[in-house]
Design a protein around this motif. Structure first.
Motif, mmCIF file in Angstrom:
data_model
loop_
_atom_site.group_PDB
_atom_site.id
_atom_site.type_symbol
_atom_site.label_atom_id
_atom_site.label_comp_id
_atom_site.label_asym_id
_atom_site.label_seq_id
_atom_site.Cartn_x
_atom_site.Cartn_y
_atom_site.Cartn_z
ATOM 1 N N ALA A 165 0.824 -1.200 0.000
ATOM 2 C CA ALA A 165 0.000 0.000 0.000
ATOM 3 C C ALA A 165 0.861 1.253 0.000
ATOM 4 C CB ALA A 165 -0.920 -0.010 1.224
ATOM 5 N N GLU A 166 0.267 2.359 -0.487
ATOM 6 C CA GLU A 166 0.942 3.646 -0.449
ATOM 7 C C GLU A 166 0.903 4.209 0.970
ATOM 8 O OE1 GLU A 166 2.419 5.631 -2.771
ATOM 9 O OE2 GLU A 166 2.296 4.057 -4.295
ATOM 10 N N GLU A 167 1.914 5.021 1.307
ATOM 11 C CA GLU A 167 1.873 5.729 2.579
ATOM 12 C C GLU A 167 0.629 6.608 2.604
ATOM 13 O OE1 GLU A 167 4.828 8.155 5.579
ATOM 14 O OE2 GLU A 167 5.575 6.878 3.979
ATOM 15 N N GLU A 168 0.002 6.703 3.746
ATOM 16 C CA GLU A 168 -1.266 7.428 3.872
ATOM 17 C C GLU A 168 -1.031 8.764 4.558
ATOM 18 O OE1 GLU A 168 -5.871 6.407 5.193
ATOM 19 O OE2 GLU A 168 -4.189 5.210 5.946
ATOM 20 N N PHE A 169 -1.702 9.800 4.053
ATOM 21 C CA PHE A 169 -1.533 11.135 4.596
ATOM 22 C C PHE A 169 -2.891 11.752 4.930
ATOM 23 C CE2 PHE A 169 2.054 10.290 1.857
ATOM 24 C CZ PHE A 169 3.144 10.748 2.589
ATOM 25 N N VAL A 170 -2.902 12.569 5.963
ATOM 26 C CA VAL A 170 -4.078 13.361 6.275
ATOM 27 C C VAL A 170 -3.597 14.774 6.575
ATOM 28 C CG1 VAL A 170 -4.046 12.699 8.731
ATOM 29 C CG2 VAL A 170 -6.148 13.603 7.703
ATOM 30 N N ALA A 171 -4.209 15.748 5.908
ATOM 31 C CA ALA A 171 -3.803 17.147 6.038
ATOM 32 C C ALA A 171 -4.807 17.901 6.896
ATOM 33 C CB ALA A 171 -3.698 17.796 4.661
ATOM 34 N N PHE A 172 -4.292 18.723 7.795
ATOM 35 C CA PHE A 172 -5.137 19.558 8.646
ATOM 36 C C PHE A 172 -5.021 21.012 8.199
ATOM 37 C CE2 PHE A 172 -4.889 15.776 11.112
ATOM 38 C CZ PHE A 172 -6.010 15.767 11.928
ATOM 39 N N SER A 173 -6.167 21.659 8.130
ATOM 40 C CA SER A 173 -6.226 23.049 7.700
ATOM 41 C C SER A 173 -7.044 23.850 8.705
ATOM 42 C CB SER A 173 -6.867 23.141 6.308
ATOM 43 O OG SER A 173 -7.008 24.487 5.903
ATOM 44 N N VAL A 174 -6.449 24.901 9.232
ATOM 45 C CA VAL A 174 -7.158 25.822 10.123
ATOM 46 C C VAL A 174 -7.648 26.982 9.268
ATOM 47 C CG1 VAL A 174 -6.978 27.327 12.141
ATOM 48 C CG2 VAL A 174 -5.707 25.162 12.071
#
Length: 341
Positions: A165-174
């Motif tokens: 599997a590909e590395e998983e990312f989650v982005a946080f935006s304020v």
């Protein structure tokens, strides 16, 4: 000489109070536009009279009159409270609420929009589960649109892959939590016009929106936080979003924005981080982080900015399923597949 100085301070205070009050009333007074305009005009007229009297040599009268006005205005201002349930714009409909059980982080609303235009998208929100033991990276995306020092900042967390599997990312935006009919105004951000939002999103949503759809320039910086600090920052963002869900806050262009909110969290994690003017200008934030050893070592800030410019790679990888991997090609800290800074 002292009286001349005091007269100058008085006139400046009257001018600033007049302008601030007019902007506050213009942005937040809950009246139809015509009536709101009338109130603003009356406020400006009164302030102009007090200022004219001050120029004529009067002191106590203009000061007392403006003090009465400001007391009434601030009494109304303090009663303004942020809203929880409004007809929010689709892209800020949900906050990044989550909970932790052991080593498992569950985010209940992760946005995965496929943007067609800056105002229209397909997709929705979904529940995602992350293994905190696999949290192995923090990246900073800085998205600018040609205004010196002004940019939007995203913080993205990477989780190592299992198997093929590909590395998983989650982005946080304020960001601002707008209503459907609202448009963003930097001036309005000073005057309680918007609520505050912390959004969790897929990078193919949050990054592509800025680089590919809005045409902004996006730069990626790999942040060299130790494992415990990475985890603490992620959980601090989730906790702050949970708090917003329970108790809304107003967005503020300076004191509660995409940079200052994250800095406040980092200051609790890493002791001794100093205040700096670059915290107020998000586009200059990488310079602050670089100066304090938070970016990949061995590169100048100019080199990190040049090598981290992912704008063209993001456009070329627009529909690629491995979008996150492709935009990181050649970025310091991500130059090789087996990197572990």
């Amino acid at each position: 000489m002292i009286m001349v100085l005091l007269d100058g301070i008085l006139r400046l205070a009257l001018l600033l109070a007049t302008l601030w009050g007019a902007l506050a009333l213009g942005h937040r007074l809950a009246l139809p536009r015509a009536w709101r305009g009338l109130v603003v005009a009356l406020w400006l007229l009164a302030g102009s009279i007090w200022l004219w009297l001050a120029w004529q040599g009067a002191r106590l009268g203009p000061l007392a009159a403006m003090a009465v006005q400001m007391i009434a205005l601030l009494a109304w201002w303090r009663r303004l409270t942020p809203a929880k349930d409004l007809a929010w714009a689709e892209d800020v409909a949900y906050l990044a609420t989550g909970d932790v059980e052991g080593q498992r982080l569950t985010l209940h609303r992760v946005r995965h929009f496929d943007w067609q235009t800056p105002n229209a998208a397909r997709g929705g929100w979904e529940r995602r589960v992350y293994d905190l033991r696999r949290l192995d990276s923090v990246d900073l995306f800085v998205s600018s649109w040609g205004r010196p020092g002004i940019a939007h900042v995203l913080v993205s967390f990477g989780f190592s892959a299992e198997g093929a599997a590909e590395e998983e990312f989650v982005a946080f935006s304020v960001e601002v939590r707008r209503e459907r009919h609202e448009r963003f105004s930097e001036i309005g951000g000073f005057f309680k016009q918007y609520e505050l939002a912390i959004i969790a999103a897929d990078e193919r949503d949050a990054v592509r929106l800025r680089s590919n759809v809005r045409g902004e320039r996006v730069t990626l910086y790999h942040v060299t936080l130790p494992p415990e600090a990475r985890r603490d920052l992620l959980l601090a963002l989730v906790a702050a979003a949970n708090d917003l869900e329970r108790q809304p806050r107003f967005y503020h262009t300076i004191t509660a924005n995409c940079t200052t909110l994250v800095f406040a969290m980092m200051r609790r994690i890493i002791e001794g981080l100093p205040l700096d003017h670059r915290l107020l200008l998000s586009g200059l934030l990488p310079g602050y982080i670089h100066e304090h050893g938070g970016l990949v070592h061995g590169y100048s800030l100019h080199e990190l900015r040049r090598l981290g410019d992912i704008t063209e790679r993001a456009r070329q990888a627009h529909d690629a399923p491995d979008f996150s991997r492709r935009i990181r090609e050649g970025v310091p800290g991500w130059a090789s597949p087996d990197r572990r800074p």
